[in-house]
Design an enzyme around this catalytic site. Structure first.
Site, PDB file in Angstrom:
ATOM      1  N   ASN A   9      35.781  47.458  54.021  1.00 57.15           N
ATOM      2  CA  ASN A   9      34.662  46.692  54.572  1.00 57.15           C
ATOM      3  C   ASN A   9      33.535  47.673  54.892  1.00 57.15           C
ATOM      4  OD1 ASN A   9      32.899  45.026  55.883  1.00 57.15           O
ATOM      5  ND2 ASN A   9      34.120  44.882  57.771  1.00 57.15           N
ATOM      6  N   LYS A  11      30.634  47.041  55.847  1.00 55.58           N
ATOM      7  CA  LYS A  11      29.714  46.514  56.880  1.00 55.58           C
ATOM      8  C   LYS A  11      28.260  46.665  56.383  1.00 55.58           C
ATOM      9  CE  LYS A  11      33.047  48.002  60.297  1.00 55.58           C
ATOM     10  NZ  LYS A  11      33.457  47.675  61.637  1.00 55.58           N
ATOM     11  N   HIS A  96      35.345  37.772  60.652  1.00 58.28           N
ATOM     12  CA  HIS A  96      35.434  39.176  61.094  1.00 58.28           C
ATOM     13  C   HIS A  96      34.965  39.246  62.550  1.00 58.28           C
ATOM     14  CE1 HIS A  96      34.408  43.412  61.576  1.00 58.28           C
ATOM     15  NE2 HIS A  96      35.301  43.643  60.630  1.00 58.28           N
ATOM     16  N   GLU A  98      33.025  41.097  64.105  1.00 61.28           N
ATOM     17  CA  GLU A  98      31.574  41.239  64.339  1.00 61.28           C
ATOM     18  C   GLU A  98      30.854  39.913  64.107  1.00 61.28           C
ATOM     19  OE1 GLU A  98      31.252  44.672  61.809  1.00 61.28           O
ATOM     20  OE2 GLU A  98      32.516  45.717  63.267  1.00 61.28           O
ATOM     21  N   GLU A 168      43.069  42.072  63.226  1.00 62.20           N
ATOM     22  CA  GLU A 168      42.217  43.180  63.646  1.00 62.20           C
ATOM     23  C   GLU A 168      41.958  43.074  65.146  1.00 62.20           C
ATOM     24  OE1 GLU A 168      39.687  44.843  60.219  1.00 62.20           O
ATOM     25  OE2 GLU A 168      38.668  43.098  61.000  1.00 62.20           O
ATOM     26  N   GLY A 174      36.414  50.210  65.048  1.00 64.19           N
ATOM     27  CA  GLY A 174      35.344  51.190  65.194  1.00 64.19           C
ATOM     28  C   GLY A 174      35.434  52.010  66.462  1.00 64.19           C
ATOM     29  N   SER A 213      40.344  50.962  63.105  1.00 60.09           N
ATOM     30  CA  SER A 213      40.384  52.428  63.143  1.00 60.09           C
ATOM     31  C   SER A 213      41.473  53.029  62.256  1.00 60.09           C
ATOM     32  CB  SER A 213      40.516  52.926  64.589  1.00 60.09           C
ATOM     33  OG  SER A 213      39.355  52.581  65.321  1.00 60.09           O
TER      34      SER A 213
END
Ligand code: PEP
Length: 249
Positions: A9, A11, A96, A98, A168, A174, A213
């Site tokens: 991904n 992003k 996701h 985000e 996730e 991150g 991560s």
């Protein structure tokens, strides 16, 4: 047996120029493996660039990071499943963290987006995961299983049997913090049981990916954890060598 899935991904990184250079370097470095699925999720503006740069390599696939719930119309700034498929995407990330926590995507929208993906001929990868406060409150499984139930609510059993799930934990994305293999395994097991129940039979063909991560150093132990069928990788997929090392795992 399910093939491991390694998904990158990117992003909001790698526009067309950088994407072309990345794929050129990666395809030169990474020899085809037919025992695993490798998928790139570039930003939508670089989707066709990546498709062309892959030059039809059958071992490497492409997806979109997000789609809208409708197929076309007055939705400025959005991309639909049929348009993404036309541009070469085979998969779409849905829900996701985000999208959920930065852009306010609702659980109902994740259900509509999964349905839109299937309607448009794209395979959804539904992302689920708890916030740190939810983990600390002991509600991880409740949160994750609810996101799963709602996200799948508009799909037929056949559609569910052909898709993928990504667990996730939001606090691991991150941040450099990874769920322990045992914590991840527990949640993956709960997701697997819920999928089996929803389908009324084994959901064995539905890969459940872990994300948060992941890097070349921890990929092996995560991939050898029971219940983890693949990895969804953000930051570490932006470095050609690091990503190739993860795909080699
Ligand atoms: C992600 O974006 O899905 C992700 C897991 O990011 P990172 O690997 O950077 O934590």
């Amino acid at each position: 047996m399910r093939r491991p899935v390694l998904a990158a991904n990117w992003k909001m990184n790698n526009g067309p120029t950088a994407a072309r250079a990345f794929i050129a370097a990666f395809t030169a470095r990474w020899t085809p493996h037919d025992d695993r699925t490798v998928i790139f999720f570039p930003p939508a503006v670089a989707l066709t660039t990546v498709v062309h740069a892959l030059g039809g390599r059958r071992d490497l696939d492409v997806g979109v990071q997000n789609i809208w719930t409708e197929d076309k119309g007055a939705f400025t700034g959005e991309n639909s499943a049929p348009m993404s498929k036309d541009a070469g995407a085979r998969y779409a990330l849905v829900g996701h963290s985000e999208r959920r926590h930065v852009f306010g995507e609702t659980e109902a929208q994740t259900a509509q987006k999964c349905a839109a993906a299937v309607r448009g001929g794209i395979i959804p990868i539904l992302c689920v995961g708890e916030l740190l406060a939810q983990r600390e409150a002991g509600t991880t499984n409740d949160i994750v299983l609810r996101q799963l139930e709602v996200g799948l609510s508009e799909l037929s059993p056949d559609a569910i049997a052909s898709m993928a799930i990504a667990y996730e934990p939001v606090w691991a994305i991150g941040t450099g913090k990874t769920a322990t293999p045992s914590d991840a395994s527990t949640v993956h097991g709960a997701i697997r049981s819920a999928l089996d129940k929803r389908l009324g039979k084994s959901s064995g063909d539905v890969p459940i990916l872990y994300g948060g991560s992941v890097n070349a150093g921890n990929a092996k132990s995560l991939l050898s954890t029971p219940g983890i069928d693949g990895l969804l990788v953000g930051g570490a997929s932006l470095d050609v060598e690091g990503w190739a090392a993860i795909c080699d795992t």
